[in-house]
Design a protein around this motif. Structure first.
Motif, PDB file in Angstrom:
ATOM      1  N   LYS A 135      92.133  24.495  66.286  1.00 29.74           N
ATOM      2  CA  LYS A 135      91.166  24.231  67.354  1.00 29.74           C
ATOM      3  C   LYS A 135      91.068  22.731  67.601  1.00 29.74           C
ATOM      4  O   LYS A 135      91.196  21.927  66.679  1.00 29.74           O
ATOM      5  CB  LYS A 135      89.787  24.792  66.962  1.00 29.74           C
ATOM      6  CG  LYS A 135      88.773  24.820  68.082  1.00 29.74           C
ATOM      7  CD  LYS A 135      87.501  25.518  67.638  1.00 29.74           C
ATOM      8  CE  LYS A 135      86.482  25.602  68.769  1.00 29.74           C
ATOM      9  NZ  LYS A 135      85.229  26.273  68.343  1.00 29.74           N
ATOM     10  N   GLY A 136      90.812  22.388  68.863  1.00 28.41           N
ATOM     11  CA  GLY A 136      90.593  20.987  69.213  1.00 28.41           C
ATOM     12  C   GLY A 136      91.884  20.204  69.330  1.00 28.41           C
ATOM     13  O   GLY A 136      92.990  20.714  69.144  1.00 28.41           O
ATOM     14  N   ARG A 137      91.738  18.913  69.615  1.00 27.79           N
ATOM     15  CA  ARG A 137      92.916  18.062  69.831  1.00 27.79           C
ATOM     16  C   ARG A 137      93.777  17.953  68.580  1.00 27.79           C
ATOM     17  O   ARG A 137      94.987  17.894  68.644  1.00 27.79           O
ATOM     18  CB  ARG A 137      92.462  16.669  70.266  1.00 27.79           C
ATOM     19  CG  ARG A 137      91.875  16.643  71.674  1.00 27.79           C
ATOM     20  CD  ARG A 137      91.559  15.244  72.125  1.00 27.79           C
ATOM     21  NE  ARG A 137      91.057  15.212  73.498  1.00 27.79           N
ATOM     22  CZ  ARG A 137      90.675  14.113  74.118  1.00 27.79           C
ATOM     23  NH1 ARG A 137      90.726  12.940  73.480  1.00 27.79           N
ATOM     24  NH2 ARG A 137      90.243  14.158  75.362  1.00 27.79           N
ATOM     25  N   GLY A 138      93.126  17.936  67.421  1.00 27.56           N
ATOM     26  CA  GLY A 138      93.871  17.825  66.178  1.00 27.56           C
ATOM     27  C   GLY A 138      94.420  19.139  65.676  1.00 27.56           C
ATOM     28  O   GLY A 138      95.133  19.185  64.672  1.00 27.56           O
ATOM     29  N   GLN A 139      94.069  20.232  66.378  1.00 31.72           N
ATOM     30  CA  GLN A 139      94.521  21.575  65.978  1.00 31.72           C
ATOM     31  C   GLN A 139      94.201  21.869  64.509  1.00 31.72           C
ATOM     32  O   GLN A 139      95.000  22.451  63.776  1.00 31.72           O
ATOM     33  CB  GLN A 139      96.017  21.743  66.250  1.00 31.72           C
ATOM     34  CG  GLN A 139      96.365  21.788  67.740  1.00 31.72           C
ATOM     35  CD  GLN A 139      95.805  23.041  68.422  1.00 31.72           C
ATOM     36  OE1 GLN A 139      96.342  24.122  68.283  1.00 31.72           O
ATOM     37  NE2 GLN A 139      94.709  22.874  69.171  1.00 31.72           N
ATOM     38  N   LYS A 140      93.016  21.441  64.103  1.00 29.88           N
ATOM     39  CA  LYS A 140      92.572  21.686  62.728  1.00 29.88           C
ATOM     40  C   LYS A 140      92.158  23.149  62.581  1.00 29.88           C
ATOM     41  O   LYS A 140      91.500  23.713  63.453  1.00 29.88           O
ATOM     42  CB  LYS A 140      91.388  20.774  62.411  1.00 29.88           C
ATOM     43  CG  LYS A 140      90.823  20.940  61.009  1.00 29.88           C
ATOM     44  CD  LYS A 140      89.629  20.029  60.806  1.00 29.88           C
ATOM     45  CE  LYS A 140      89.012  20.237  59.436  1.00 29.88           C
ATOM     46  NZ  LYS A 140      87.802  19.386  59.245  1.00 29.88           N
ATOM     47  N   GLY A 195      91.664  18.387  81.696  1.00 33.34           N
ATOM     48  CA  GLY A 195      91.348  17.302  80.781  1.00 33.34           C
ATOM     49  C   GLY A 195      89.956  16.722  80.922  1.00 33.34           C
ATOM     50  O   GLY A 195      89.599  15.758  80.245  1.00 33.34           O
ATOM     51  N   LYS A 196      89.140  17.297  81.807  1.00 29.04           N
ATOM     52  CA  LYS A 196      87.782  16.807  82.058  1.00 29.04           C
ATOM     53  C   LYS A 196      86.759  17.844  81.624  1.00 29.04           C
ATOM     54  O   LYS A 196      87.065  19.022  81.475  1.00 29.04           O
ATOM     55  CB  LYS A 196      87.587  16.503  83.549  1.00 29.04           C
ATOM     56  CG  LYS A 196      88.606  15.556  84.156  1.00 29.04           C
ATOM     57  CD  LYS A 196      88.389  14.123  83.718  1.00 29.04           C
ATOM     58  CE  LYS A 196      89.336  13.188  84.471  1.00 29.04           C
ATOM     59  NZ  LYS A 196      89.142  11.782  84.071  1.00 29.04           N
TER      60      LYS A 196
END
Length: 307
Positions: free
Chosen positions: A37-42, A285-286
């Motif tokens: 999940k999220g930008r870091g794909q954690k 992206g917004k």
């Protein structure tokens, strides 16, 4: 009673809280495995998983409840009943028969209307004016079990899948203490479903695109039913090429024009019959924002044709 709870999204958290508060012993919580999940794909635990851990409950996250090992582990828990809320996995007969008194599911519709994966979204998209929440005894068939408890609800003209789902989650959760008390007493058999079933198929990405040739009321329902996820979308022209924009809230408006034509400076768009005003939108992206805010940085003039 010894209870196993099976659920995954935020919708199911209120039900788990009510089952805990009802005084029964929740011996295990089952949820879908953590996902990137999220930008870091954690890897992130589901909302039910996270809540269960804060309550000190043991959590099981098998990739498949069809696996022999997962079934055997579930049987070994020796539970009296299982409470299932949007778990996200099909349960085999061996699992359904493992609890002494059975498995019970909270479903977000008035069955047999909208059996299946997306009953909240489909009800709004179809223009239904009411729906409900029901607890049923689970059977092998898809949402075909007998109904134990039911609560009817209105669908408001400004409801989105998010707002309706939020109300449903709390009203549905409030049914569990009564249902479990009746189950424990052996005082409920359930009422068989009657009527012609309809099926709430999983939402596909392809159907999220807005078809401006449809009537305004249908497009408005389509937008609200898919908000916030996956989000109904359209394409707007720009110097760099078409930009895909999501519409997350709308309302039927006055206006006449060619289907997809922007009619004013407030993002009112002509439909096959009538018009809709796009109230909340989201560019790639917004963050989601009011349409008037987006138009200040990304103008879409009257007369522009949306795709």
């Amino acid at each position: 009673m010894r209870i196993a709870f099976m659920g995954t999204p935020e919708f199911a958290v209120a039900s788990l809280a009510e089952v805990i508060a009802s005084g029964h012993e929740v011996v295990a919580v089952y949820s879908q495995p953590p996902r990137p999940k999220g930008r870091g794909q954690k890897l992130t635990p589901s909302p039910v998983h996270a809540f269960a851990e804060t309550m000190g409950l043991p959590v099981f996250t098998p990739e498949s409840m069809k696996a022999a090992e997962a079934i055997e582990t579930f049987r070994s828990l020796d539970v009296d009943a299982a409470c299932v809320v949007a778990y996200g996995q099909i349960l085999k007969t061996e699992v359904l028969e493992a609890p002494r008194l059975g498995c019970f599911n909270l479903h977000g519709s008035l069955l047999p209307r909208w059996r299946g994966a997306a009953p909240i979204q489909r009800a709004i998209m179809a223009g239904d004016d009411h729906t409900g929440v029901q607890i049923m005894r689970m059977s092998e068939g898809l949402d075909e079990g007998a109904i134990l408890l039911s609560e009817r609800m209105d669908i408001r003209p400004d409801d989105t899948a998010a707002s309706l789902g939020e109300r449903m989650s709390h009203i549905g959760a409030s049914l569990w203490p009564r249902a479990l008390a009746a189950i424990e007493r052996g005082a409920v058999e359930g009422t068989p479903q009657t009527g012609e079933p309809t099926y709430a198929k999983k939402i596909t990405p392809a159907e999220a695109r807005i078809d401006w040739s449809r009537p305004a009321a249908e497009i408005d329902a389509h937008i609200r039913g898919l908000s916030p996820f996956p989000g109904a979308w359209f394409e707007a022209p720009s110097a760099e090429g078409p930009v895909r924009i999501k519409s997350l809230m709308s309302r039927v408006a006055d206006g006449v024009g060619a289907a997809g034509e922007v009619l004013d400076d407030q993002l009112t768009v002509a439909c096959g019959d009538g018009a809709v005003r796009l109230v909340t939108v989201q560019r790639p992206g917004k963050a989601a924002q009011p349409a008037e805010e987006m138009l200040r940085g990304f103008p879409i003039a009257a007369g522009v044709k949306l795709g």
